[in-house]
Design a protein around this motif. Structure first.
Motif, PDB file in Angstrom:
ATOM      1  N   ALA A 737      21.394  73.892  49.281  1.00 56.60           N
ATOM      2  CA  ALA A 737      20.692  75.082  49.735  1.00 56.60           C
ATOM      3  C   ALA A 737      19.396  74.698  50.439  1.00 56.60           C
ATOM      4  O   ALA A 737      18.755  73.712  50.079  1.00 56.60           O
ATOM      5  CB  ALA A 737      20.395  75.998  48.551  1.00 56.60           C
ATOM      6  N   PRO A 738      18.980  75.484  51.425  1.00 55.26           N
ATOM      7  CA  PRO A 738      17.799  75.102  52.216  1.00 55.26           C
ATOM      8  C   PRO A 738      16.520  75.017  51.401  1.00 55.26           C
ATOM      9  O   PRO A 738      15.644  74.194  51.693  1.00 55.26           O
ATOM     10  CB  PRO A 738      17.707  76.210  53.271  1.00 55.26           C
ATOM     11  N   PHE A 739      16.408  75.858  50.365  1.00 54.58           N
ATOM     12  CA  PHE A 739      15.213  75.823  49.526  1.00 54.58           C
ATOM     13  C   PHE A 739      15.574  75.526  48.075  1.00 54.58           C
ATOM     14  O   PHE A 739      14.899  75.968  47.149  1.00 54.58           O
ATOM     15  CB  PHE A 739      14.446  77.145  49.656  1.00 54.58           C
ATOM     16  N   GLY A 740      16.638  74.730  47.902  1.00 53.18           N
ATOM     17  CA  GLY A 740      17.014  74.256  46.575  1.00 53.18           C
ATOM     18  C   GLY A 740      17.261  75.388  45.603  1.00 53.18           C
ATOM     19  O   GLY A 740      17.961  76.360  45.903  1.00 53.18           O
ATOM     20  N   SER A 741      16.663  75.283  44.431  1.00 53.14           N
ATOM     21  CA  SER A 741      16.849  76.288  43.375  1.00 53.14           C
ATOM     22  C   SER A 741      15.860  77.435  43.575  1.00 53.14           C
ATOM     23  O   SER A 741      14.997  77.705  42.736  1.00 53.14           O
ATOM     24  CB  SER A 741      16.663  75.631  42.004  1.00 53.14           C
ATOM     25  N   ALA A 742      16.021  78.144  44.700  1.00 53.13           N
ATOM     26  CA  ALA A 742      15.054  79.170  45.086  1.00 53.13           C
ATOM     27  C   ALA A 742      14.962  80.291  44.054  1.00 53.13           C
ATOM     28  O   ALA A 742      13.900  80.906  43.903  1.00 53.13           O
ATOM     29  CB  ALA A 742      15.434  79.745  46.451  1.00 53.13           C
ATOM     30  N   GLY A 743      16.046  80.561  43.357  1.00 48.98           N
ATOM     31  CA  GLY A 743      16.068  81.679  42.426  1.00 48.98           C
ATOM     32  C   GLY A 743      15.078  81.581  41.296  1.00 48.98           C
ATOM     33  O   GLY A 743      14.714  82.602  40.697  1.00 48.98           O
ATOM     34  N   VAL A 744      14.625  80.354  40.962  1.00 47.85           N
ATOM     35  CA  VAL A 744      13.653  80.195  39.880  1.00 47.85           C
ATOM     36  C   VAL A 744      12.243  79.925  40.397  1.00 47.85           C
ATOM     37  O   VAL A 744      11.314  79.761  39.600  1.00 47.85           O
ATOM     38  CB  VAL A 744      14.086  79.093  38.886  1.00 47.85           C
ATOM     39  N   LEU A 745      12.065  79.902  41.709  1.00 48.03           N
ATOM     40  CA  LEU A 745      10.717  79.699  42.251  1.00 48.03           C
ATOM     41  C   LEU A 745       9.751  80.830  41.908  1.00 48.03           C
ATOM     42  O   LEU A 745       8.544  80.580  41.775  1.00 48.03           O
ATOM     43  CB  LEU A 745      10.781  79.500  43.768  1.00 48.03           C
ATOM     44  N   PRO A 746      10.221  82.080  41.755  1.00 51.38           N
ATOM     45  CA  PRO A 746       9.278  83.121  41.330  1.00 51.38           C
ATOM     46  C   PRO A 746       8.575  82.803  40.009  1.00 51.38           C
ATOM     47  O   PRO A 746       7.462  83.286  39.772  1.00 51.38           O
ATOM     48  CB  PRO A 746      10.157  84.372  41.200  1.00 51.38           C
ATOM     49  N   ILE A 747       9.193  81.977  39.171  1.00 48.03           N
ATOM     50  CA  ILE A 747       8.564  81.625  37.893  1.00 48.03           C
ATOM     51  C   ILE A 747       7.292  80.828  38.138  1.00 48.03           C
ATOM     52  O   ILE A 747       6.229  81.131  37.582  1.00 48.03           O
ATOM     53  CB  ILE A 747       9.545  80.828  37.014  1.00 48.03           C
ATOM     54  N   SER A 748       7.387  79.800  38.966  1.00 51.51           N
ATOM     55  CA  SER A 748       6.214  78.963  39.227  1.00 51.51           C
ATOM     56  C   SER A 748       5.173  79.708  40.053  1.00 51.51           C
ATOM     57  O   SER A 748       3.963  79.526  39.844  1.00 51.51           O
ATOM     58  CB  SER A 748       6.628  77.662  39.920  1.00 51.51           C
ATOM     59  N   TRP A 749       5.625  80.534  40.996  1.00 50.33           N
ATOM     60  CA  TRP A 749       4.678  81.366  41.741  1.00 50.33           C
ATOM     61  C   TRP A 749       3.893  82.230  40.769  1.00 50.33           C
ATOM     62  O   TRP A 749       2.655  82.325  40.841  1.00 50.33           O
ATOM     63  CB  TRP A 749       5.435  82.239  42.750  1.00 50.33           C
ATOM     64  N   ALA A 750       4.602  82.856  39.835  1.00 52.21           N
ATOM     65  CA  ALA A 750       3.944  83.722  38.858  1.00 52.21           C
ATOM     66  C   ALA A 750       3.006  82.932  37.967  1.00 52.21           C
ATOM     67  O   ALA A 750       1.902  83.391  37.637  1.00 52.21           O
ATOM     68  CB  ALA A 750       4.992  84.447  38.017  1.00 52.21           C
ATOM     69  N   PHE A 751       3.410  81.739  37.558  1.00 48.00           N
ATOM     70  CA  PHE A 751       2.575  80.932  36.660  1.00 48.00           C
ATOM     71  C   PHE A 751       1.238  80.598  37.324  1.00 48.00           C
ATOM     72  O   PHE A 751       0.168  80.750  36.720  1.00 48.00           O
ATOM     73  CB  PHE A 751       3.322  79.658  36.270  1.00 48.00           C
ATOM     74  N   VAL A 752       1.284  80.152  38.580  1.00 41.62           N
ATOM     75  CA  VAL A 752       0.038  79.821  39.273  1.00 41.62           C
ATOM     76  C   VAL A 752      -0.800  81.077  39.483  1.00 41.62           C
ATOM     77  O   VAL A 752      -2.025  81.069  39.290  1.00 41.62           O
ATOM     78  CB  VAL A 752       0.335  79.122  40.612  1.00 41.62           C
ATOM     79  N   ALA A 753      -0.149  82.186  39.862  1.00 45.76           N
ATOM     80  CA  ALA A 753      -0.884  83.427  40.093  1.00 45.76           C
ATOM     81  C   ALA A 753      -1.513  83.945  38.806  1.00 45.76           C
ATOM     82  O   ALA A 753      -2.629  84.487  38.827  1.00 45.76           O
ATOM     83  CB  ALA A 753       0.045  84.478  40.692  1.00 45.76           C
ATOM     84  N   LEU A 754      -0.825  83.810  37.689  1.00 45.03           N
ATOM     85  CA  LEU A 754      -1.342  84.284  36.408  1.00 45.03           C
ATOM     86  C   LEU A 754      -2.496  83.428  35.900  1.00 45.03           C
ATOM     87  O   LEU A 754      -3.447  83.929  35.297  1.00 45.03           O
ATOM     88  CB  LEU A 754      -0.221  84.292  35.365  1.00 45.03           C
ATOM     89  N   MET A 755      -2.412  82.128  36.135  1.00 41.31           N
ATOM     90  CA  MET A 755      -3.430  81.211  35.620  1.00 41.31           C
ATOM     91  C   MET A 755      -4.660  81.145  36.511  1.00 41.31           C
ATOM     92  O   MET A 755      -5.792  81.060  36.017  1.00 41.31           O
ATOM     93  CB  MET A 755      -2.843  79.810  35.459  1.00 41.31           C
TER      94      MET A 755
END
Length: 950
Positions: A737-755
């Motif tokens: 896939a062009p962006f690998g495991s894109a489906g779980v990227l919202p988790i890390s986006w959320a983690f950085v945004a939350l912290m």
């Protein structure tokens, strides 16, 4: 402090003060200044947005998801619409008992997950018609590449592999990337495959069944091809659609040696390309060449059948540069989901789904043929390629207006692929886009393919037809496992931290979960913005200039980074620079990845204090100066220390013309404190499933982005079907896939945004505090092997059991199994130093949990002393016999010189009301497992029903 940061951090402020007092420091900043070398320490805050609330983050992610346009995905190319049974989505994909578990290296506390993977292996082996299947690979494209590598290893022929021109384009591109460095020549057979095999004396042939254009090769032709290849001493690799295999003949029956593919359409959401479980099955005789993991059946000390990972000597962490693969993370959570999908539906249900899909494709074919369109072929399963001269673009646009995504091949051709979720309305919309009318007539079929052998005959695929029974099965398996929802998993170098619920929830939003990876970019603008922001944030955190999120595991990030280095040297005319210096203490994937990237590994020694031996490094650089490509180091070091010499290492390698690769496995110690891209490194991979809160999932999903300085940016991965995925001049993709495991990227986006920047810095400071607190508390009972100049560790510590083992006979295995009785997962055993335990508490564990762990370890030391004193025999004591399942405790016979109470409820194990800090007893499902027996008697699939009668 933000509310989320307060909840993410385990120790409260008062607890942190007590821990600091134990260490003799007044503040976290004082501790940081003492632990982190001044030469690398960050002096200004990270330039990231301020922390946001959980509600703000979820509303933003919901808005981003809504900007994506999933429609009905009828593009195909290895990704199909599917329906995840709600009971599986809720009880597995969204259940922390399943997604917070770690790789099942401690099988006694992983029996539920291992049984689920055995179900998956049985499903794959049955449908492939081959005896041995693995416990999942990363995706279909890398599975094809791994299969070619297996075939090459076992072949005595030359270096040519013949590839079906109808192979999925992303699979061919990933295979090209892999073969660039290994010297394997790829011949794409535009005409007859048999002719290409004869002309090239190939060691293997790869065939896609059905092909990328949907055509289904004849069964007779496949049999004849397999016979020809075998007569020429080659191997046959078949990349197959798993759902199609419920209706067509199994590849093993017509002669395939290796069968690979994706299990995505067995209930795993599209996720914009991943994470999805790749699969691989092999004929008898190839099991020891199989990459990745195999679940095998063994027995425990009481003779009870028990699962464990089999044939582990094949793995990269043991064999390093001689490993069969660099794969470290699989796709366990997704493989488990696919396996439960088969359990849920059973063979009849799967065949019914496949028949419905096939019949709907035949109805579309009939409507289009009646409308005057030509098809690529009359034999197909779910996909047709349509000849529409000059009209393809207009038809795709019309279908999109009708809510359906089709595949544009060129101006004259387009593809239509039917999934489980394709409705009557979608079928009608497709036909309307062509100006045709959907009817009940059918056209085409499976040709001479017929499924003749039964499959999924094991009782597990027949026993759970009601949701009530399936619910109880899923709960029962989860209860056999120890995951982060039960207690601390103190594995060094693995960072088992909180996976926040607020970050997990958005991955199920339809706009994220239901999007096909090859939709037009205008239909993925929400993902594009999320990916762009996350890349920018990761670049800021690490100090690099560019980031690619494509690698779908840390091992693939390593490979991508090393390929960037290799490409850089080639572009500079330095093709001879192929030597990669790797410290002896490095993770095994480092060496395996270097070999895959075409480099020659030269080992650098380790000094007495655990750091890289600078004298030996200088000698190796001098010896290989003209050929030096890179050095790979982990920072903080694999020994858990901030090495003062890191800037000197970078300088020495750069002066010799090499590049510096810093393994990002330990980045959790540096958030907001130090940035490898600014203290001398040229490239790193990051582990989003460690540092950035994506859950380990029992051994996957993983995400291993690669981050580089500007001079390496032109050599990040790209993708043949999505130009925005990477630079045009790259060596190619590393994932399907062009962006690998894109489906779980919202988790890390959320983690950085939350912290936010302050929360990330505080997280690393708290991780360092926790590790040093544990080291200090345990230092009176176990030697702490390595510390920095201030007597401090980084985010993990190593305790040394070697002298105690010599005195008592108690090994690290005994301590690991005894910790189960105390209610803990074991730390990392015997890595990077044999006979030691590496402990990483992370920032998410409370002081109470850290103390509970330390109390347990100190109690275990007292038990070891009792063995040394002769109170218990060396071969009959609580450690040697651990763990103690309830079957032993409840047995009528108790022949041991210690009591049942001590065995089951050892000192330090708190029980009592849960609200007052007590904890329910965790009971392992089995006693200690006989590993050697399982390797001598390899059983890696569930036996068929007939064997039960025998």
């Amino acid at each position: 402090m933000d509310d989320f940061t307060r909840r993410h951090l385990g120790p409260a402020e008062d607890d942190r003060e007590q821990m600091l007092a134990t260490l003799g420091y007044d503040s976290l900043d004082d501790l940081t200044d003492a632990a982190v070398p001044a030469a690398i320490r960050l002096t200004e805050p990270l330039r990231l947005p301020a922390a946001r609330s959980e509600d703000e983050v979820q509303r933003r992610l919901a808005a981003l998801a809504a900007r994506n346009n999933p429609g009905t995905a009828m593009i195909g190319l290895g990704y199909s619409g599917t329906i995840t049974p709600p009971v599986i989505r809720r009880m597995v994909l969204e259940n922390p008992a399943w997604y917070t578990a770690y790789t099942p290296y401690q099988p006694e506390i992983s029996q539920g997950r291992l049984e689920a993977l055995a179900n998956f292996q049985t499903m794959i082996a049955d449908l492939a018609g081959l005896p041995v299947a693995g416990a999942s690979l990363l995706d279909e494209a890398t599975a094809v590449a791994e299969a070619v590598a297996v075939a090459h290893r076992v072949s005595r022929k030359g270096g040519v592999v013949v590839v079906d021109a109808n192979l999925l384009p992303q699979s061919l591109s990933v295979l090209r990337t892999r073969c660039l460095a290994t010297g394997i020549e790829i011949v794409v057979a535009e005409g007859d495959l048999a002719d290409a095999v004869r002309e090239n004396q190939a060691f293997a042939v790869v065939v896609q069944v059905p092909g990328a254009d949907g055509r289904l090769p004849s069964a007779a032709g496949l049999t004849a091809l397999a016979t020809l290849v075998h007569d020429n001493g080659g191997q046959v690799i078949a990349a197959c659609d798993l759902l199609a295999l419920t209706l067509i003949g199994s590849p093993g029956a017509w002669g395939a040696d290796i069968v690979v593919g994706s299990a995505q359409r067995f209930g795993v959401p599209l996720f914009y390309g991943g994470p999805h479980a790749g699969y691989i099955a092999v004929r008898s005789g190839l099991e020891r060449q199989l990459p990745g993991r195999i679940v095998g059946l063994s027995k425990d000390a009481d003779g009870t059948p028990a699962f464990r990972l089999a044939l582990q000597t094949r793995e990269q962490h043991i064999r390093r540069e001689k490993a069969t693969s660099n794969i470290c993370t699989a796709q366990v959570l997704l493989a488990v989901t696919a396996g439960f999908y088969a359990v849920h539906h059973g063979p009849d249900g799967l065949a019914a789904i496949a028949t419905t899909v096939h019949d709907r494709a035949r109805r579309i074919a009939a409507a289009l043929v009646a409308g005057g369109y030509g098809l690529a072929g009359e034999s197909f399963f779910d996909t047709i390629t349509v000849h529409a001269p000059g009209r393809a673009n207009a038809i795709v646009a019309a279908a999109r207006d009708g809510g359906v995504h089709l595949r544009l091949v060129d101006d004259d051709h387009l593809g239509v692929s039917v999934g489980e979720d394709t409705t009557e309305e979608a079928l009608a919309a497709v036909c309307a886009a062509f100006g045709a009318t959907l009817g009940t007539e059918v056209f085409g079929g499976l040709g001479d393919h017929r499924r003749e052998r039964d499959y999924l005959t094991h009782p597990v695929f027949h026993a759970y037809r009601s949701e009530t029974e399936l619910l109880r099965y899923l709960r029962g398996l989860a209860d056999r496992d120890f995951a982060l929802d039960r207690g601390m998993i103190p594995l060094g170098s693995c960072t088992l931290k909180l996976n926040p619920a607020a970050a997990m929830e958005p991955i199920s939003y339809p706009g994220f979960a239901g999007l096909h990876p090859f939709v037009p970019e205008a239909d993925a603008t929400g993902y594009a913005e999320l990916i762009g922001e996350l890349c920018d944030w990761l670049a800021e955190i690490t100090g690099y200039d560019r980031v690619s999120l494509q690698p779908n595991a840390g091992s693939q990030g390593e490979f991508a980074g090393l390929m960037a280095i290799r490409s850089y040297h080639l572009a500079n005319g330095d093709a001879h620079r192929t030597v990669c210096l790797i410290p002896a203490s490095a993770h095994g994937t480092n060496a395996a990845s270097a070999v895959m990237a075409g480099m020659r590994v030269v080992v650098v020694g380790t000094a007495a204090d655990g750091s890289v031996d600078l004298d030996d490094l200088r000698a190796r650089i001098a010896q290989h100066a003209d050929d030096l490509a890179a050095v790979m180091v982990t920072y903080p070091s694999t020994h858990g220390v901030f090495e003062e010499t890191i800037t000197e290492i970078c300088r020495l390698v750069h002066e010799a013309g090499g590049q510096v690769y810093v393994d990002g496995a330990n980045l959790n110690a540096m958030l907001g404190l130090a940035r490898p891209g600014r203290f001398g490194a040229d490239v790193s991979h990051l582990n989003l499933h460690k540092t950035f809160a994506i859950p380990h999932g029992g051994g996957g999903p993983g995400v291993g982005p690669v981050a580089v300085r500007a001079h390496l940016a032109p050599y990040l991965p790209n993708h043949p079907l999505v130009p925005s995925a990477g630079p045009a001049g790259s060596y190619g993709p590393v994932s399907a896939a062009p962006f690998g495991s894109a489906g779980v990227l919202p988790i890390s986006w959320a983690f950085v945004a939350l912290m936010g920047p302050d929360g990330l810095r505080l997280a690393s400071q708290t991780a360092i505090l926790a590790a040093n607190y544990v080291a200090r508390r345990l230092s009176g009972s176990f030697p702490v092997l390595y510390t920095g100049e201030a007597g401090l560790v980084a985010h993990e510590c190593i305790v040394d059991l070697r002298e105690l083992t010599r005195q008592t006979g108690i090994t690290v295995d005994d301590v690991a199994k005894r910790l189960v009785d105390y209610g803990f997962h074991a730390p990392t055993m015997s890595f990077p130093v044999a006979g030691t335990l590496m402990i990483e508490p992370t920032e998410s564990e409370s002081k109470a949990e850290l103390d509970r762990f330390c109390d347990a370890m100190i109690s275990i030391r007292r038990e070891m002393d009792q063995v040394a004193a002769g109170d218990w025999p060396a071969d009959d004591n609580p450690l040697h016999n651990a763990p103690h399942p309830v079957s032993r405790i409840a047995s009528d016979q108790w022949p041991h010189p210690y009591g049942r109470q001590l065995a089951a409820y050892p000192a330090g194990l708190r029980t009592g009301p849960l609200g007052s800090g007590g904890r329910d007893k965790y009971w392992p499902a089995v006693a200690r497992i006989d590993q050697a027996f399982g390797d001598r008697n390899l059983v890696c699939t569930c036996p068929p029903v007939a064997s039960y009668g025998e």
